[in-house]
Write a protein that holds these residues in place. Structure first.
Motif, PDB file in Angstrom:
ATOM      1  N   THR A   1     -39.580   5.704 -24.941  1.00 12.89           N
ATOM      2  CA  THR A   1     -40.352   6.640 -25.791  1.00 12.89           C
ATOM      3  C   THR A   1     -41.942   6.204 -27.248  1.00 12.89           C
ATOM      4  O   THR A   1     -41.968   4.587 -27.039  1.00 12.89           O
TER       5      THR A   1
ATOM      6  N   ALA B   1     -35.255  10.978 -31.548  1.00 10.23           N
ATOM      7  CA  ALA B   1     -36.440  11.501 -30.276  1.00 10.23           C
ATOM      8  C   ALA B   1     -35.283  11.763 -29.421  1.00 10.23           C
ATOM      9  O   ALA B   1     -34.862  10.739 -28.432  1.00 10.23           O
TER      10      ALA B   1
ATOM     11  N   CYS C   1     -36.512  15.815 -32.333  1.00  5.73           N
ATOM     12  CA  CYS C   1     -37.613  15.047 -32.352  1.00  5.73           C
ATOM     13  C   CYS C   1     -37.741  15.393 -34.343  1.00  5.73           C
ATOM     14  O   CYS C   1     -37.593  16.442 -35.110  1.00  5.73           O
TER      15      CYS C   1
ATOM     16  N   TYR D   1     -44.407  11.197 -28.219  1.00  6.37           N
ATOM     17  CA  TYR D   1     -43.867  12.519 -29.243  1.00  6.37           C
ATOM     18  C   TYR D   1     -44.926  12.261 -30.500  1.00  6.37           C
ATOM     19  O   TYR D   1     -44.994  13.572 -31.081  1.00  6.37           O
TER      20      TYR D   1
ATOM     21  N   MET E   1     -46.368  15.730 -23.210  1.00  7.06           N
ATOM     22  CA  MET E   1     -45.465  14.341 -23.527  1.00  7.06           C
ATOM     23  C   MET E   1     -45.809  13.579 -22.525  1.00  7.06           C
ATOM     24  O   MET E   1     -45.421  12.624 -22.619  1.00  7.06           O
TER      25      MET E   1
END
Length: 264
Positions: free
Chosen positions: A41, A68, A157, A213, A258
């Motif tokens: 992430t 997330a 998110c 993100y 993403m």
């Protein structure tokens, strides 16, 4: 008599030899090995080490995450000739804590790339969340905890972001956001660019990727705080009069960009 014995031996040997058409023959056995997805992430160029930690996007804007999670499903491995191998019955709920996800045993060999969907296929999304085991049991990925169809959140998110034009807000002045993206209309196909990976016998293979993100805010007007909250299934749909382009569509479209390979 001698010729008869020889003939019988030849026939017996032929009968014992495995046929190429015999599916149990080792000649027709597909060699497989385990394959894992290693997914990090990120916010911009920064790996997220935990929730509520402030990082900077590529543009220099402060951003933090308090949630997330995204469903990945309908995973396919693309071979060099363009054909695909479907990784069946595998649904991943990706999050910052669990970075390694088992895709299962797949045929050994070289693959050109991987593709998958962010979200759940309509047949699964139509199921009523029932508290069964596995990633679908995570109630933070339900729009409500009551029995409804089409109730799954594909991506959940939330966090805080600096919404100032100058990108100089104090940490305490960062604005909360929450994006719960779902409904069949927001199911997104992700096709990764070509990058070879190999699955070898007697070894575990890995596909190394990251999810950034911060890309969710591409094209989002941060000065309008109404663009920072998507919390219901209804907010993921077009208005009845079709007069507005819902912010959920913009955010959902950004999910496609993403993902990238770790060493791109």
């Amino acid at each position: 008599m001698k010729h008869l014995r020889i003939l019988l031996l030849v026939l017996l040997a032929a009968a014992c030899k495995p046929s190429k058409e015999d599916p149990s023959s080792s000649a027709n056995t597909v060699v497989t090995a385990p394959l894992n997805l290693h997914l990090h992430t990120y916010i911009g160029q920064n790996e997220v080490d935990g929730y509520n930690i402030i990082y900077h996007t590529d543009a220099g804007r402060k951003m933090s995450l308090s949630m997330a999670q995204v469903f990945l499903s309908d995973i396919e491995l693309v071979k060099f000739d363009g054909s695909t191998y479907a990784v069946k019955d595998t649904i991943i709920l990706a999050n910052p804590s669990d970075q390694v996800y088992k895709l299962g045993n797949v045929p050994v060999g070289n693959y050109r790339t991987i593709r998958f969907k962010a979200g759940l296929l309509p047949a699964i999304n139509a199921q009523v969340p029932s508290g069964t085991s596995g990633p679908l049991n995570n109630q933070s990925m339900w729009f409500t905890t009551t029995a409804q169809t089409g109730n799954y959140i594909f991506m959940n998110c939330s966090g805080k972001i600096d919404t100032t034009v100058a990108m100089n807000a104090a940490d305490a002045d960062m604005v909360p956001f929450v994006y719960k993206i779902g409904t069949d209309a927001q199911l997104k196909q992700i096709v990764m660019p070509n990058q070879t990976f190999t699955v070898q016998p007697n070894a575990t293979g890995y596909v190394h990727m990251l999810a950034d993100y911060s890309t969710l805010f591409n094209g989002v007007d941060l000065l309008d705080e109404s663009n920072l909250a998507i919390t219901t299934a209804a907010q993921n749909s077009w208005p009845d009069n079709g007069a507005q382009w819902p912010i959920a569509v913009t955010v959902a479209d950004n999910i496609v960009n993403m993902f990238r390979y770790e060493n791109e």
